[in-house]
Write an enzyme that holds these catalytic residues in place. Sequence first.
Site, PDB file in Angstrom:
ATOM      1  N   PRO A 116       0.826  -1.205   0.000  1.00  0.00           N
ATOM      2  CA  PRO A 116       0.000   0.000   0.000  1.00  0.00           C
ATOM      3  C   PRO A 116       0.859   1.254   0.000  1.00  0.00           C
ATOM      4  CG  PRO A 116      -0.711  -1.534   1.708  1.00  0.00           C
ATOM      5  CD  PRO A 116       0.579  -2.049   1.175  1.00  0.00           C
ATOM      6  N   GLU A 117       0.308   2.317  -0.555  1.00  0.00           N
ATOM      7  CA  GLU A 117       1.007   3.605  -0.551  1.00  0.00           C
ATOM      8  C   GLU A 117       0.789   4.294   0.803  1.00  0.00           C
ATOM      9  OE1 GLU A 117       2.425   4.651  -3.713  1.00  0.00           O
ATOM     10  OE2 GLU A 117       1.796   2.733  -4.540  1.00  0.00           O
ATOM     11  N   ASN A 146       4.632   1.841  -5.599  1.00  0.00           N
ATOM     12  CA  ASN A 146       4.820   1.717  -7.046  1.00  0.00           C
ATOM     13  C   ASN A 146       3.840   2.556  -7.860  1.00  0.00           C
ATOM     14  OD1 ASN A 146       6.336   0.605  -9.181  1.00  0.00           O
ATOM     15  ND2 ASN A 146       4.722  -0.882  -9.598  1.00  0.00           N
ATOM     16  N   ARG A 196       9.987  -3.752  -9.200  1.00  0.00           N
ATOM     17  CA  ARG A 196       8.555  -3.562  -9.398  1.00  0.00           C
ATOM     18  C   ARG A 196       8.234  -3.394 -10.879  1.00  0.00           C
ATOM     19  NH1 ARG A 196       6.536  -1.561  -4.495  1.00  0.00           N
ATOM     20  NH2 ARG A 196       7.854  -2.406  -2.840  1.00  0.00           N
TER      21      ARG A 196
END
Length: 282
Positions: free
Chosen positions: A2-3, A165, A250
Amino acid sequence: MPEGDTLFLAATRLREALAGRVLTMTDLRVPRLATVDLSGRRVTAVVPRGKHLLTRIEGGWTLHTHLRMDGQWRIHPVGEPWDGGPDWQIRAVLGTEEGAAVGYRLPVVELLRSDAEGQVVGHLGPDLLGPDWDPAEALRRLLAIPGRPVGEALLDQRVMAGVGNVYRCELCFLRGVTPWTPVGELAQPDRLIDLAQRALDANKLRHGHITTGDTRPGRQHWVYGRAGRPCLRCGTPVCVTERAEASRERVGYWCPSCQRGPSPSPSPSPPPRSRRAGPPRR
């Protein structure tokens, strides 16, 4: 993973459900903590730190959790069925008279003294959404290795905490460079730092990571998740890389027309999308 804005929202909802309330039951389903009972103690704070969650509990204790790819906290009022997954996926339960916060598929569940939180988050750079945010320090860390690819630097939580990402790909698009451009070749790198902070701040209290300003499905991102589809700015098909399993790199998305700089060979087809964990659901 998660960001940082997803973790900020998760912490906000956990704080609303737990902060100031006395725990009536605890169930930490990891072997080392299986016998721990924190009932009778008050939750004093829930703090996001980059991609980490720190739930502080009366008596000088902190429950440290990390969602990584699939973890999720859900908030369930009393009487509501728990529906975040099968029971065997539950790793932590914090119950109060009003309900329960249930942590599913949490790969990290640790209980430590609050004065030792630095052991798990002390390595992080300035938090993009935290009270310690320091753009000058983030810029210094970003430029410390001039030959490093900017996409790699953005994902390094020791540079600044919170970028994942999605934002790596979107920030590079918005600055017109590929993720493989050396940091030392960036024009006005301070603008990249500022853009990162503003992007996460704009999304910290809502689902999703909207970078285009358009909330319609399929139009929230400029390039992320849009492999083979037209760039929303110029119409050129968006490129995507294969995941490099050996190096844990990624998947990268970029527009070959709007972004300048080095790039690997694009994949002929988009890689499979993995499910991203969301914030606690009410």
